[in-house]
Enzyme design. Structure first.
Site, PDB file in Angstrom:
ATOM      1  N   GLU A  40       0.771  -1.289  -0.069  1.00 27.13           N
ATOM      2  CA  GLU A  40       0.033   0.025  -0.005  1.00 27.13           C
ATOM      3  C   GLU A  40       0.740   1.397   0.136  1.00 27.13           C
ATOM      4  OE1 GLU A  40      -2.018   2.411   3.707  1.00 27.13           O
ATOM      5  OE2 GLU A  40      -1.968   0.104   3.682  1.00 27.13           O
ATOM      6  N   LYS A 128      -9.552  -2.893   9.212  1.00 28.49           N
ATOM      7  CA  LYS A 128      -8.107  -2.331   9.684  1.00 28.49           C
ATOM      8  C   LYS A 128      -8.481  -1.594  11.040  1.00 28.49           C
ATOM      9  CE  LYS A 128      -5.181   1.646   8.892  1.00 28.49           C
ATOM     10  NZ  LYS A 128      -4.918   2.657   7.961  1.00 28.49           N
TER      11      LYS A 128
END
Length: 210
Positions: A40, A128
């Site tokens: 990411e 998350k």
């Protein structure tokens, strides 16, 4: 892409946030070369969209590549145009809805049970848990799995090798790791040291498979 399946397969998301675009790009490429299959690039890094676009060109169309810190609908659209094929958010903002409209799976930032319920109602691919280490780490993951036994939790925030090991053992589908893995590589630091750290984390996430 099937982000949930990719998280289960790789068990590690590398978070690249750097002040040096060339260093950030080289970090992404080195991580992938070392077998870190999910990377990411945070939009808060310098020239992050260009880093994503250049990484996409270098890696080809099939390598998973995410955009992180996606807050707004425009963030999601920019990430999509740059070549990201999943997005990561710190919370349940407009970027979640826009990413869905673009066909991008979302790893959405949550912390409380109420936020988990809201995120799942929005159809996010995974959750998350942030900040993880500062809020109890593995013990918090274990507690959340009581009411949410089938949730795909990804602890992020202060996750070093020991925290990663404990969170995965507690039932997290994967962990997200920034500075304990990336170090100063995305600021132009040593790629050799980065590769060593990547091997260490790769060994940790493989332990549960043995």
């Amino acid at each position: 892409m099937d982000l949930t399946a990719a998280l289960a397969a790789h068990r590690l998301v590398a978070i690249v946030r750097g002040a040096d675009p060339e260093g950030a790009l080289n970090t992404v490429l080195a991580l992938v070369e070392e077998g870190v299959g999910l990377v990411e690039v945070s939009l808060t890094g310098a020239d992050a969209l260009t880093v994503i676009a250049r990484a996409r060109k270098a890696l080809g169309p099939d390598a998973p590549l995410g955009a992180g810190t996606v807050l707004t609908a425009e963030d999601a659209r920019d990430a999509h145009r740059a070549g990201a094929d999943f997005v990561v958010t710190p919370g349940l903002g407009d970027g979640v809805r826009a990413a869905h409209d673009l066909g991008l799976p979302v790893l959405a930032g949550v912390f409380t049970p109420t936020e988990i319920i809201a995120a799942r109602a929005q159809g996010v691919a995974a959750l998350k848990i942030f900040p993880a280490a500062q809020a109890g780490g593995a013990e918090y993951v274990k507690a959340l799995r009581g009411p949410f036994p089938d949730a795909a939790f990804v602890p992020v925030g202060g996750v070093d090798e020991s925290v990663a090991r404990a969170c995965l053992a507690a039932g997290a589908i994967a962990v997200g790791v920034g500075s304990p893995l990336v170090g100063d590589a995305a600021d132009g630091g040593s790629l050799d040291a980065l590769r060593d750290r990547a091997r260490g984390f790769r060994a940790v996430v493989q332990e549960g498979r043995r």
